[in-house]
Design an enzyme around this catalytic site. Structure first.
Site, PDB file in Angstrom:
ATOM      1  N   THR A   1      73.110  37.513  -8.822  1.00 36.08           N
ATOM      2  CA  THR A   1      74.043  37.096  -9.865  1.00 36.08           C
ATOM      3  C   THR A   1      75.473  37.278  -9.382  1.00 36.08           C
ATOM      4  OG1 THR A   1      74.451  39.222 -10.960  1.00 36.08           O
ATOM      5  CG2 THR A   1      72.426  38.048 -11.555  1.00 36.08           C
ATOM      6  N   ASP A   2      76.408  36.732 -10.137  1.00 31.68           N
ATOM      7  CA  ASP A   2      77.801  37.101  -9.974  1.00 31.68           C
ATOM      8  C   ASP A   2      78.070  38.309 -10.868  1.00 31.68           C
ATOM      9  OD1 ASP A   2      80.467  37.084  -9.190  1.00 31.68           O
ATOM     10  OD2 ASP A   2      80.669  34.914  -9.413  1.00 31.68           O
ATOM     11  N   TRP A   3      79.287  38.789 -10.833  1.00 33.21           N
ATOM     12  CA  TRP A   3      79.708  40.049 -11.465  1.00 33.21           C
ATOM     13  C   TRP A   3      79.374  40.077 -12.951  1.00 33.21           C
ATOM     14  CZ3 TRP A   3      81.984  44.139  -8.847  1.00 33.21           C
ATOM     15  CH2 TRP A   3      82.602  45.128  -9.602  1.00 33.21           C
ATOM     16  N   ALA A   4      78.450  40.974 -13.333  1.00 35.54           N
ATOM     17  CA  ALA A   4      78.114  41.254 -14.737  1.00 35.54           C
ATOM     18  C   ALA A   4      77.600  40.041 -15.491  1.00 35.54           C
ATOM     19  CB  ALA A   4      79.321  41.842 -15.480  1.00 35.54           C
ATOM     20  N   ASP A   5      77.052  39.054 -14.792  1.00 31.85           N
ATOM     21  CA  ASP A   5      76.721  37.812 -15.488  1.00 31.85           C
ATOM     22  C   ASP A   5      75.430  37.857 -16.281  1.00 31.85           C
ATOM     23  OD1 ASP A   5      78.893  36.158 -15.318  1.00 31.85           O
ATOM     24  OD2 ASP A   5      78.425  35.481 -13.305  1.00 31.85           O
TER      25      ASP A   5
END
Length: 781
Positions: A318-322
């Site tokens: 994932t990307d950051w906190a997605d």
């Protein structure tokens, strides 16, 4: 009635991108190394559910360091032993990312930190599985003090030089591994199609072919020609951001996109397909929303398209906190636990959490409750372990700085300088005002004239690039580089406008235009350095695409002095300059050229280097004229006789592919070896280019092909080849492009890649040659 049926058909076509499914995962047969797979299967069979789930969790470094909380760390940086054990031993976390306190570290500190982490992971856990450390090293080892910093991707695309792109990635891999880090979150393969978007400069530009070609070279540079990432000078690459991230309707970061599947496949998928064929080991998912569905929750995009149709067998992160954003921001999950269920069932393998361990608790519960199948967990962990084995982490958990004597070497710095020099794009040179005389008296002015921060852009030593000046003091700003050429007595510096350097990117201060105008009275020419301060992601969102009012006023006031004004654009995206561009005698686009950008620009200004860059995007003239070069015919309708004077043209300031030289190039003998293509033919197109000027120069030869008529309205033209040649005065070379009928294909209404019978035109510079396709052909993909 016809409208209703059309609506039904469109809904059916698009529905494939809009469904969120939590179904049993059935892995597909893929080409993998059987020796590696045997090791993976053996280890996987020993793992508990908790150990498997831990491998799927990634937290940021601040979470496990000494400091007031999980968001910040004490300086000097130290790991907190109890927090490290909580992460790696208790929660069995498989990956750490990022730096601490949003700042670069020395390679020695990286070695120290990662060695300590790997010691705990391999010696104090039941199975001794090493962690995989990831970093945003997008134009060099950008979170490492002293590393070689290259131009950003948008500038690398302007070089049109595949060799330089591969060199950049090779150097970046070498210096990243010197730190003990084996995984870089690069390259960005999104299309740079909208100058409003704050990450445009992280891309290779607006053209799918150009992005695919440069992305391929970067992956091979990172991973090696044979993708042997266990080689200690290679790293695992990460394709970003699958898929359609840059197409947000608003032009702002992480906002919804509405994309027909034809467009998604024909434009946005091209670079990722090429990258998968190149062997990229990992991929990061688009943080945005397509047709109402967050991509992190799309089974159709992550599993059906990426893993099954494209055959990607690597790691999906994932990307950051997605995953949390599915609940917090996107409102498709009622709870955080439901968000985890959606994302993992959609096909996510690793969650960039990044600040807590709740993901592990939720996912363990979901498996025990039967909401996430064990087959999905095993598939995810198998992909993670596969990358770890292929990186050689089980044998060598951390590489050592002492084994990398070429770190920040002169050779690497020369590569970075060469890339910056070849990227510089000369867009205007009225009356041959350039190159400058070494004895000319020059006024250097503008907010970008004396800043290392603006030369580098975001993701440089810190997220927003605001810490650049702290780490890049030994390099030359534009002003310093010009003084090195001309001497202090010939160079006057008055900023006129300055940026605030407090972490903000778009605020200006110390506006004194009168002082700059007064200084212009005593010089022969003005070098006006305008553009942007550093930014990326949401902080770079904007409401006005015009360059700032203060900079516009400065440009107008200086042009009114009657002195030749040489405009230097130092920006991550094309800010509108139409209010004053016509008054500039010369215009140079230097993009975000990195630490050697000042030196490269000075060498171009004084003629030591002949510029050879080509625009990787269309430079718009107006805010409502954001049209890419490969547009549809109806997007460029001009005034017709007897009709209203409507403004229906493209309205570009400078077209895609523009770029001048200090010498002249003449094109001739454009030829195709087959005027009629039948079936899936190979064919060649050749052209001769000659340097008819008086100095050596490099020229990027660009081939375009137009499909004149098709069942879906065709693009006016598409880039289908480029080669850069170096020619001495009077020298000529023949450039030959090797193509296949497949290169003419488009995606039709049935989502098939097809070449229809009909007429085509190939063009290079001002030359054209017609040809035809005799029989319609359909291709798999």
């Amino acid at each position: 009635m016809r409208f209703k049926w059309l609506l039904v058909i469109l809904l059916f076509v698009f529905s494939g991108l809009n469904s969120i499914q939590a179904q049993q995962y059935v892995p597909v047969a893929q080409k993998i190394d059987p020796k590696v797979e045997a090791k993976v299967d053996k280890l996987l069979s020993k793992m508990t559910l908790e150990e498997k789930v831990g491998q799927m969790c990634q937290v940021t470094l601040d979470v496990i360091t000494k400091g007031p909380n999980q968001f910040s760390s004490d300086e000097p940086l130290q790991l907190d032993t109890s927090l490290v054990r909580k992460a790696l031993v208790d929660y069995k976390v498989g990956s750490i990312l990022n730096t601490a306190n949003n700042r670069a570290r020395t390679p020695q500190k990286w070695n120290e930190i990662i060695s300590q982490l790997q010691k705990v992971a391999t010696k104090e856990t039941r199975l001794g599985i090493p962690i995989i450390y990831g970093i945003d090293g997008i134009h060099g080892a950008t979170y490492t003090a002293g590393a070689t910093i290259f131009p950003q991707e948008i500038a690398m695309a302007a070089t049109r030089n595949r060799t330089l792109v591969r060199k950049e990635a090779e150097v970046s891999a070498y210096e990243t591994r010197a730190c003990g880090i084996p995984w870089t979150f690069s390259p960005v393969l999104d299309l740079g199609i909208d100058p409003r978007w704050p990450r445009m400069w992280e891309t290779f530009g607006e053209d799918p072919y150009l992005v695919a070609q440069m992305g391929y070279q970067m992956i091979k540079g990172y991973e090696g020609e044979n993708n042997d990432i266990d080689n200690p000078v290679h790293v695992a690459s990460c394709m970003k951001h699958f898929l359609g991230y840059s197409a947000a309707k608003s032009g702002k970061d992480r906002t919804p996109a509405w994309l027909p599947e034809i467009d998604l496949r024909e434009r946005h998928l091209v670079s990722f397909k090429k990258a998968i064929n190149a062997g990229a080991h990992t991929v990061m998912i688009n943080s945005g929303i397509i047709n109402g569905v967050p991509v992190h929750a799309s089974y159709d995009i992550i599993t059906k398209l990426l893993k099954q149709e494209l055959g990607f067998n690597g790691l999906v992160v994932t990307d950051w906190a997605d995953i949390e954003n599915l609940h917090n921001r996107d409102k498709v999950a009622k709870t955080q636990k439901e968000a985890v269920k959606m994302a993992i069932n959609a096909g996510i393998d690793m969650s960039m959490v990044p600040y807590n361990f709740d993901f592990c608790d939720y996912l363990t519960e979901l498996v025990k409750e039967g909401e996430v199948p064990m087959s999905r967990i095993d598939d995810a962990v198998r992909r993670i372990l596969r990358v770890k084995y292929e990186l050689g982490l089980f044998k060598t958990p951390v590489t050592r700085m002492a084994d990398y004597p070429d770190f920040a070497s002169k050779k690497f710095e020369n590569d970075a300088y060469e890339a910056a020099a070849e990227a510089i794009t000369l867009l205007r040179n009225n009356n041959h005002v350039l190159p400058l005389s070494a004895h000319a008296k020059i006024l250097v002015t503008g907010p970008n004239a004396n800043s290392m921060r603006t030369l580098n852009g975001g993701w440089t030593y810190s997220w927003q690039g605001e810490k650049v000046e702290e780490f890049a003091g030994k390099y030359n700003t534009i002003l310093e580089a010009i003084r090195n050429h001309a001497g202090d007595k010939n160079v006057t510096y008055v900023p006129g406008v300055e940026y605030k350097m407090d972490g903000t990117y778009n605020e200006e201060q110390n506006v004194d235009i009168d002082a700059a105008v007064k200084a212009a009275a005593n010089v022969d020419a003005v070098v006006l350095c305008l553009g942007e301060n550093t930014y990326t992601e949401k902080p770079g969102d904007l409401n006005d695409l015009y360059i700032s009012d203060n900079q516009t006023a400065l440009a107008k006031a200086l042009s009114a002095t009657g002195k030749p004004v040489i405009l230097v654009l130092n920006e991550g995206r094309p800010r509108l300059i139409s209010k004053f561009a016509d008054q500039m005698q010369a215009i140079l686009q230097i993009y975000l050229p990195g630490n050697f950008g000042g030196d490269a620009l000075a060498d171009v200004l004084y003629g030591k280097v002949n510029p050879s860059g080509k625009l990787p995007y269309t430079y718009p003239r107006y805010p409502n004229s954001l049209v890419v070069y490969n547009h549809k015919p109806s997007e460029a309708q001009k005034k017709m006789e007897g009709m209203y004077n409507y403004e229906g043209d493209v309205g570009s300031q400078f077209p895609f592919g523009a770029g001048l030289s200090y010498t002249d190039f003449t094109y001739s003998d454009l030829k195709i070896n087959k005027s009629e293509l039948d079936g899936k033919d190979d064919f060649t197109i050749s052209v001769t280019v000659k340097n008819t000027g008086d100095r050596e120069g490099k020229e990027a030869v660009q081939l375009y092909i137009s499909d004149l008529y098709a069942s879906i309205t065709p693009d006016v033209k598409r880039l289908r080849g480029f080669e850069k040649v170096d020619l001495r005065p009077g020298e000529a070379k023949t450039v030959t492009f090797h193509l296949n009928t497949r290169d003419l294909a488009f995606v039709n209404h049935q989502l098939k890649y097809v070449v229809e019978e009909g007429k085509f035109v190939a063009s290079v510079a001002n030359l054209t040659v017609p040809f035809s396709v005799k029989n319609t052909q359909t291709f798999d993909r």
